[in-house]
Design an enzyme around this catalytic site. Structure first.
Site, mmCIF file in Angstrom:
data_model
loop_
_atom_site.group_PDB
_atom_site.id
_atom_site.type_symbol
_atom_site.label_atom_id
_atom_site.label_comp_id
_atom_site.label_asym_id
_atom_site.label_seq_id
_atom_site.Cartn_x
_atom_site.Cartn_y
_atom_site.Cartn_z
ATOM 1 N N HIS A 118 -2.692 -14.525 1.539
ATOM 2 C CA HIS A 118 -2.366 -15.943 1.708
ATOM 3 C C HIS A 118 -1.398 -16.123 2.867
ATOM 4 O O HIS A 118 -1.457 -17.108 3.590
ATOM 5 C CB HIS A 118 -1.751 -16.520 0.425
ATOM 6 C CG HIS A 118 -2.713 -16.594 -0.709
ATOM 7 N ND1 HIS A 118 -2.475 -16.008 -1.931
ATOM 8 C CD2 HIS A 118 -3.937 -17.154 -0.810
ATOM 9 C CE1 HIS A 118 -3.511 -16.220 -2.722
ATOM 10 N NE2 HIS A 118 -4.404 -16.912 -2.064
ATOM 11 N N HIS A 172 -0.316 -13.693 -2.545
ATOM 12 C CA HIS A 172 -0.331 -12.345 -1.963
ATOM 13 C C HIS A 172 -0.329 -12.391 -0.440
ATOM 14 O O HIS A 172 -0.361 -13.462 0.169
ATOM 15 C CB HIS A 172 -1.501 -11.522 -2.521
ATOM 16 C CG HIS A 172 -2.843 -12.141 -2.283
ATOM 17 N ND1 HIS A 172 -3.410 -12.228 -1.043
ATOM 18 C CD2 HIS A 172 -3.718 -12.716 -3.139
ATOM 19 C CE1 HIS A 172 -4.586 -12.809 -1.132
ATOM 20 N NE2 HIS A 172 -4.796 -13.129 -2.392
ATOM 21 N N LYS A 194 -0.890 -17.808 -9.761
ATOM 22 C CA LYS A 194 -1.213 -16.406 -9.456
ATOM 23 C C LYS A 194 -0.322 -15.944 -8.310
ATOM 24 O O LYS A 194 0.354 -16.752 -7.668
ATOM 25 C CB LYS A 194 -2.682 -16.274 -9.050
ATOM 26 C CG LYS A 194 -3.655 -16.443 -10.228
ATOM 27 C CD LYS A 194 -5.056 -16.087 -9.782
ATOM 28 C CE LYS A 194 -6.070 -16.255 -10.895
ATOM 29 N NZ LYS A 194 -7.429 -15.978 -10.423
#
Length: 580
Positions: A146, A143, A140
């Site tokens: 993180h 973003h 994933k």
């Protein structure tokens, strides 16, 4: 403020006698006075409030009268040159030459430990602390949340380690769950082995996006994704081997990227580690009579005990597969068994606040008293971080953007072409810019990201900190050899020197404050003020063409500033540069 050793006996012993209190009771009542731009300030203040805390009610006039009486009982001596009262304080000015000698000696002798040996930390028990941070989801988007978790968690781990605690840094990857059902199915449909080997994160992300689109339009794709995840949960060898390949290649890539950030982990854990142990959690909940089945077939726990819908905690899907909440419980129990920690800190965005409250509550209900040692450090949302290619997909995009923009800025400065490795310098300066922008406010606050503001070289920015450090390093290189032996303290009595010395006195208090609330902003604010003071002193306190005695003393002062600046930057996760 921890008083430097030379100030100990006469200063605190007299106070202790006059106040009829043990000297150790005064440690947190005496602090360094923040410097003022407009006037010369005292060096230390005794908070009369904190001495009277045990008495119930003290009105303002009472405290002021108390402060005045106390000041009258105290006498100046060879250490204290002036005593006065402030608002609710008694202020002390230290003999200037003694102040200069003691502070500079302490900074230079203690080096990277300056501020950390303070009496403020003397009764600090050494603990075993687990910090879980970064924790991206394989396949994933990595973003901006993180990224924040990564730099904040690294700061907390650095600070705890500097204070002598044993720290275990854990990266708890999102490497299990329904997304791997989609990914396994997607890779069988759209995956390419060569692309996976050459750029795993990018390729897995592309596959994931594509299969999600397909699954939305085609129910058979969604069904086969569900079946793939069930095969994983049941330990199917083929499914697990594909999953293992995705995980291993992703971690290799993450390690390479974290290295660019100067960040490491002691353990790459993940939700996958707890697929079996989460079943043990479910059995334990069932044995305690806490597990409830819903009409849909899911298993839940009612944390309120009275059916309050907001307190329902789902622990199992209707098909019997585990959820990340169950895996979080299993992970916490496993870490306690493995590390026997004193504290465990989770660094995630504030959107997960309720989740962690419920996880800690669940642990308590399950009979684990140590749930009280678990702590969630939440942070706010960053808006508007885009690279030239669009929204941020991967951490590497951010690092490349930082390097590119900083190189362009540095190209405008004449000295840059002398650098051995301009790319590395650009990245380090750019990261400092990013970290300072992020750490300036309360961690819980949301903020709007602005590339131009981040990279300004003047004002309160990371670029300014790096520039100050490089400039001071260059002074030492140019003049250092002949001067850095003994020095004459009488040569450092200018207001600019005194302001710096007073500010250096406060470093331990700032570290103490950050250690209490885990907020980096106290250290950031301190370092920015130190850099501004150094910039003013650099203009007015010339080394070139000054008499050797004066030049040597000034060089000592600048060396002390650079040392403390470097210490603070490293705690924040910034690698200081020596040239830029």
């Amino acid at each position: 403020m921890s008083l430097p050793p030379n100030f100990e006996c006469p200063f605190r012993a007299v106070l202790s006698r006059v106040l009829d209190l043990p000297p150790e009771n005064l440690i947190k009542s005496i602090s360094a006075v923040p410097i003022s731009k407009n006037e010369e300030t005292a060096d230390f203040q005794l908070s009369v409030d904190s001495l009277l805390e045990k008495d119930n009610d003290h009105s303002r006039p009472d405290i002021q009268v108390h402060a005045k009486r106390l000041a009258e009982k105290l006498r100046c001596d060879t250490v204290v040159s002036e005593i006065s009262t402030g608002e609710r304080t008694v202020n002390f000015k230290i003999n200037r030459e003694l102040l200069t000698k003691t502070v500079l000696q302490q900074v230079i002798e203690e080096g990277s430990k300056y501020g950390l040996k303070s009496e403020l930390f003397s009764d600090l028990p050494q603990k075993k602390i687990v910090v879980e941070f970064s924790s991206p989801n394989v396949a994933k988007k990595f973003h901006v949340g993180h990224l924040r978790s990564t730099i904040i968690g690294n700061f907390i781990a650095n600070l705890k380690e500097a204070l002598g605690h044993q720290v275990i840094r854990i990266n708890y990857l999102g490497d299990w769950g329904m997304q791997f059902g989609l990914l396994g199915t997607g890779f069988q449909l759209f995956g390419y082995e060569e692309k996976l080997q050459s750029n795993p994160l990018q390729h897995l992300f592309e596959v994931y996006v594509q299969v999600n689109k397909e699954a939305a339009d085609d129910k058979s794709v969604a069904k086969s994704a569900q079946e793939f995840f069930q095969r994983l949960e049941l330990g199917d060898v083929q499914a697990l081997s594909l999953w293992q390949k995705f995980r291993d290649l992703s971690i290799e890539e993450y390690i390479r990227i974290y290295k660019r950030l100067g960040i490491y982990f002691d353990e790459y854990s993940g939700e996958s580690f707890y697929r079996e142990k989460s079943q043990e959690v479910l059995k334990l909940l069932e044995s305690k009579g806490l597990l409830l089945k819903t009409i849909k077939g899911t298993a839940v726990v009612d944390l309120s005990g009275n059916g309050d819908p907001s307190s329902i905690f789902t622990v199992m899907r209707s098909d019997g597969t585990s959820l990340y909440a169950t895996r979080d419980l299993a992970a916490a129990i496993d870490r306690m068994d493995k590390y026997n920690f004193d504290t465990m800190i989770y660094v995630t965005d504030k959107g997960q606040k309720k989740h962690f409250q419920q996880v800690f509550q669940m642990l308590k209900i399950m009979g684990y008293d140590w749930a009280e040692r678990c702590q969630h450090v939440p942070f706010g949302v960053v808006q508007g971080m885009k690279t030239r290619r669009g929204d941020v997909t991967f951490l590497e995009d951010v690092l490349n953007e930082i390097q590119l923009r900083m190189l362009q800025n540095m190209a405008l400065i004449k000295t840059t072409k002398e650098l051995k490795n301009p790319q590395e310098t650009a990245e380090r300066v750019g990261l400092a810019a990013l970290i300072i922008q992020d750490f300036k406010g309360l961690l819980l606050s949301d903020y709007k990201f602005n590339w131009d503001r981040v990279f300004q070289s003047r004002g309160d920015t990371g670029v300014f900190l790096q520039y100050t450090h490089a400039r001071l390093h260059s002074l030492e290189e140019t003049f250092g050899c002949g001067y850095l032996n003994d020095f004459n303290t009488a040569c450092l009595q200018e207001p600019q020197s005194v302001s710096i010395l007073q500010h250096l006195l406060r470093f331990d208090e700032v570290l103490y404050r950050s250690s209490q609330d885990l907020q980096p902003r106290h250290i950031v604010s301190y370092l920015l003020t130190l850099s501004h003071l150094a910039a003013v002193a650099h203009k007015t306190l010339q080394i070139k063409d000054s008499p050797p005695e004066v030049a040597g003393a000034r060089l000592h002062l600048f060396k002390a500033v650079r040392s403390v600046l470097a210490n603070g930057m490293k705690l924040l996760g910034i690698t200081p540069v020596c040239r830029m």
